[in-house]
Design a protein around this motif. Sequence first.
Motif, PDB file in Angstrom:
ATOM      1  N   LEU A  63       6.043 -24.044  -6.920  1.00 38.98           N
ATOM      2  CA  LEU A  63       6.335 -25.586  -6.342  1.00 38.98           C
ATOM      3  C   LEU A  63       7.960 -25.417  -6.411  1.00 38.98           C
ATOM      4  CD1 LEU A  63       5.462 -27.717  -4.499  1.00 38.98           C
ATOM      5  CD2 LEU A  63       5.595 -29.008  -7.618  1.00 38.98           C
ATOM      6  N   TYR A  64       8.585 -25.268  -4.942  1.00 40.36           N
ATOM      7  CA  TYR A  64       9.619 -25.347  -5.164  1.00 40.36           C
ATOM      8  C   TYR A  64       9.909 -26.810  -4.499  1.00 40.36           C
ATOM      9  CZ  TYR A  64      14.664 -24.872  -3.285  1.00 40.36           C
ATOM     10  OH  TYR A  64      16.176 -25.004  -3.487  1.00 40.36           O
ATOM     11  N   LEU A  65      11.318 -27.817  -5.264  1.00 43.14           N
ATOM     12  CA  LEU A  65      11.890 -28.319  -4.460  1.00 43.14           C
ATOM     13  C   LEU A  65      13.240 -28.471  -4.213  1.00 43.14           C
ATOM     14  CD1 LEU A  65      10.317 -31.160  -7.035  1.00 43.14           C
ATOM     15  CD2 LEU A  65       9.327 -30.591  -5.294  1.00 43.14           C
ATOM     16  N   HIS A  66      13.606 -28.667  -2.577  1.00 45.44           N
ATOM     17  CA  HIS A  66      14.370 -28.680  -1.816  1.00 45.44           C
ATOM     18  C   HIS A  66      15.639 -29.762  -2.629  1.00 45.44           C
ATOM     19  CE1 HIS A  66      14.135 -32.082   0.101  1.00 45.44           C
ATOM     20  NE2 HIS A  66      12.815 -31.158   1.065  1.00 45.44           N
ATOM     21  N   GLY A  67      16.872 -29.847  -3.065  1.00 42.05           N
ATOM     22  CA  GLY A  67      17.995 -30.676  -2.633  1.00 42.05           C
ATOM     23  C   GLY A  67      17.902 -31.230  -1.209  1.00 42.05           C
ATOM     24  N   ARG A  68      19.432 -32.030  -1.775  1.00 50.87           N
ATOM     25  CA  ARG A  68      19.393 -33.178  -0.479  1.00 50.87           C
ATOM     26  C   ARG A  68      19.336 -32.516   0.918  1.00 50.87           C
ATOM     27  NH1 ARG A  68      23.204 -38.555  -0.313  1.00 50.87           N
ATOM     28  NH2 ARG A  68      22.748 -39.042   1.496  1.00 50.87           N
ATOM     29  N   ALA A  69      19.925 -31.300   1.076  1.00 48.99           N
ATOM     30  CA  ALA A  69      20.679 -30.933   2.602  1.00 48.99           C
ATOM     31  C   ALA A  69      18.810 -29.998   2.713  1.00 48.99           C
ATOM     32  CB  ALA A  69      21.348 -29.631   2.289  1.00 48.99           C
ATOM     33  N   GLY A  70      17.667 -29.945   2.391  1.00 51.87           N
ATOM     34  CA  GLY A  70      16.823 -29.570   2.926  1.00 51.87           C
ATOM     35  C   GLY A  70      15.398 -31.232   3.141  1.00 51.87           C
ATOM     36  N   LEU A  71      16.535 -31.937   3.139  1.00 50.97           N
ATOM     37  CA  LEU A  71      15.522 -33.409   4.065  1.00 50.97           C
ATOM     38  C   LEU A  71      15.269 -33.317   4.909  1.00 50.97           C
ATOM     39  CD1 LEU A  71      17.279 -36.272   1.259  1.00 50.97           C
ATOM     40  CD2 LEU A  71      14.682 -34.739   1.811  1.00 50.97           C
ATOM     41  N   SER A  80      16.019 -23.250   3.864  1.00 47.74           N
ATOM     42  CA  SER A  80      17.435 -22.071   4.585  1.00 47.74           C
ATOM     43  C   SER A  80      18.486 -22.717   3.919  1.00 47.74           C
ATOM     44  CB  SER A  80      17.559 -22.884   5.964  1.00 47.74           C
ATOM     45  OG  SER A  80      16.311 -22.426   6.228  1.00 47.74           O
ATOM     46  N   GLY A  81      19.208 -22.169   3.986  1.00 47.47           N
ATOM     47  CA  GLY A  81      20.783 -22.776   3.197  1.00 47.47           C
ATOM     48  C   GLY A  81      21.150 -22.270   2.408  1.00 47.47           C
ATOM     49  N   GLY A  82      21.285 -23.624   1.322  1.00 50.13           N
ATOM     50  CA  GLY A  82      21.501 -23.111  -0.352  1.00 50.13           C
ATOM     51  C   GLY A  82      19.804 -23.294  -0.742  1.00 50.13           C
ATOM     52  N   ASN A  83      19.008 -23.252  -0.021  1.00 48.66           N
ATOM     53  CA  ASN A  83      17.600 -23.178  -0.628  1.00 48.66           C
ATOM     54  C   ASN A  83      17.193 -22.038  -0.438  1.00 48.66           C
ATOM     55  OD1 ASN A  83      16.729 -26.188  -1.713  1.00 48.66           O
ATOM     56  ND2 ASN A  83      17.613 -26.364   0.551  1.00 48.66           N
ATOM     57  N   THR A  84      17.946 -21.075  -0.057  1.00 48.55           N
ATOM     58  CA  THR A  84      17.142 -19.535   0.058  1.00 48.55           C
ATOM     59  C   THR A  84      17.343 -18.821  -1.274  1.00 48.55           C
ATOM     60  OG1 THR A  84      18.085 -19.815   2.594  1.00 48.55           O
ATOM     61  CG2 THR A  84      18.235 -17.243   1.654  1.00 48.55           C
ATOM     62  N   TYR A  85      18.195 -18.943  -2.581  1.00 45.40           N
ATOM     63  CA  TYR A  85      18.359 -18.714  -3.457  1.00 45.40           C
ATOM     64  C   TYR A  85      17.124 -18.995  -4.516  1.00 45.40           C
ATOM     65  CZ  TYR A  85      23.304 -17.926  -1.891  1.00 45.40           C
ATOM     66  OH  TYR A  85      24.127 -17.692  -1.122  1.00 45.40           O
ATOM     67  N   GLY A  86      16.554 -19.927  -3.946  1.00 44.64           N
ATOM     68  CA  GLY A  86      15.735 -20.553  -5.264  1.00 44.64           C
ATOM     69  C   GLY A  86      14.226 -20.647  -4.733  1.00 44.64           C
ATOM     70  N   THR A  87      14.167 -19.955  -2.932  1.00 47.88           N
ATOM     71  CA  THR A  87      12.784 -19.486  -2.627  1.00 47.88           C
ATOM     72  C   THR A  87      12.916 -17.829  -2.338  1.00 47.88           C
ATOM     73  OG1 THR A  87      13.594 -20.193  -0.699  1.00 47.88           O
ATOM     74  CG2 THR A  87      12.278 -21.584  -1.244  1.00 47.88           C
ATOM     75  N   ARG A  88      13.768 -17.033  -2.114  1.00 53.22           N
ATOM     76  CA  ARG A  88      13.698 -15.930  -1.655  1.00 53.22           C
ATOM     77  C   ARG A  88      13.717 -14.625  -3.138  1.00 53.22           C
ATOM     78  NH1 ARG A  88      14.015 -19.003   2.235  1.00 53.22           N
ATOM     79  NH2 ARG A  88      13.916 -18.249   4.413  1.00 53.22           N
ATOM     80  N   LEU A  89      14.185 -15.762  -4.088  1.00 49.44           N
ATOM     81  CA  LEU A  89      13.952 -14.697  -5.311  1.00 49.44           C
ATOM     82  C   LEU A  89      12.755 -13.884  -5.395  1.00 49.44           C
ATOM     83  CD1 LEU A  89      14.469 -13.399  -7.772  1.00 49.44           C
ATOM     84  CD2 LEU A  89      14.870 -15.401  -9.216  1.00 49.44           C
ATOM     85  N   TRP A  90      11.294 -15.175  -5.425  1.00 49.39           N
ATOM     86  CA  TRP A  90       9.703 -14.470  -5.899  1.00 49.39           C
ATOM     87  C   TRP A  90       9.258 -14.393  -4.916  1.00 49.39           C
ATOM     88  CZ3 TRP A  90      11.081 -16.180 -10.550  1.00 49.39           C
ATOM     89  CH2 TRP A  90      11.682 -16.775 -11.261  1.00 49.39           C
ATOM     90  N   THR A  91      10.501 -13.484  -3.441  1.00 42.91           N
ATOM     91  CA  THR A  91       9.291 -13.159  -2.928  1.00 42.91           C
ATOM     92  C   THR A  91      10.110 -11.802  -2.422  1.00 42.91           C
ATOM     93  OG1 THR A  91      11.182 -13.887  -0.501  1.00 42.91           O
ATOM     94  CG2 THR A  91       9.004 -15.137  -1.071  1.00 42.91           C
ATOM     95  N   ARG A  92      10.762 -11.352  -3.219  1.00 39.56           N
ATOM     96  CA  ARG A  92      11.817  -9.990  -3.307  1.00 39.56           C
ATOM     97  C   ARG A  92      10.323  -8.844  -3.634  1.00 39.56           C
ATOM     98  NH1 ARG A  92      16.375 -10.969  -6.963  1.00 39.56           N
ATOM     99  NH2 ARG A  92      15.417  -9.626  -7.956  1.00 39.56           N
TER     100      ARG A  92
END
Length: 257
Positions: A63-71, A80-92
């Motif tokens: 379960l990934y919770l985004h930052g303010r930029a993801g609202l 997207s943006g800075g949230n790309t790193y925290g979501t795409r690591l696990w799908t590599r």
Amino acid sequence: MARARAAAGAPAIAAIPGSAPFDAPTVDGFRAAHFTASNGVEMPYRLFVPDSARDGQSYPLILYLHGRAGLGTDNLKQISGGNTYGTRLWTRPDVQGTQPVYVVAPQASGDSRWDGRDSDELSPSAEASLELVSVLTKQLSLDTNRVYLIGQSRGGFGVWDILSKRPSLFAAAIPVSGGGSPFRARCAVEVPVWAFHGELDPTVPVERTREMVAALRAAGNPVRYTEYAGAGHGIWESVFAEPELPGWLLSQKRRPR
């Protein structure tokens, strides 16, 4: 960046109770849907389904919770943006090839928060996201002993808050550039945590994470803590490039509580 596909025969999002397809294309394997929680919160979300998912097989869930930029309500900013790193690591492919894992990224709207701040209750968005996890668990045959919680910035506050109020749900957690209540931290004493913060963070003072780490350690939790010297708030790329992170997280299992 992983370009994974949903597997043939994998469970369909439209079959999830309370969910409906979202008029948006699949992005890097993240399918779009919309969830209406029992508390009335309307929550767009993205779900990554492992290519190898089949009925009868159970896999972990992040379960990934985004930052303010993801609202928002576009069902895109949270991956997207800075949230790309925290979501795409696990799908590599290398991570999925070692341990297939589902990833769900709900999107909070307006100026919603994932943490309940000084309240003993969960925030409405956090409550909705946990309800979503609950229905996903029932529909997708997830490994309930391996549900993980990750969040950055505003999402990092959410991780600390949710852990202190619902610790029995998670096998491990990764709060990034967040903070919480040191008093409540002891409630998460049994949950493995790896926390991250930048030493010179001008947005969320590094003391917020240091306090949480100290409180957990005082309660007996050997929490891991990585503080990046000279770094500011946006440390996402460094955090999710840590070579030990996937293996550490996905090796954790929920302890009987």
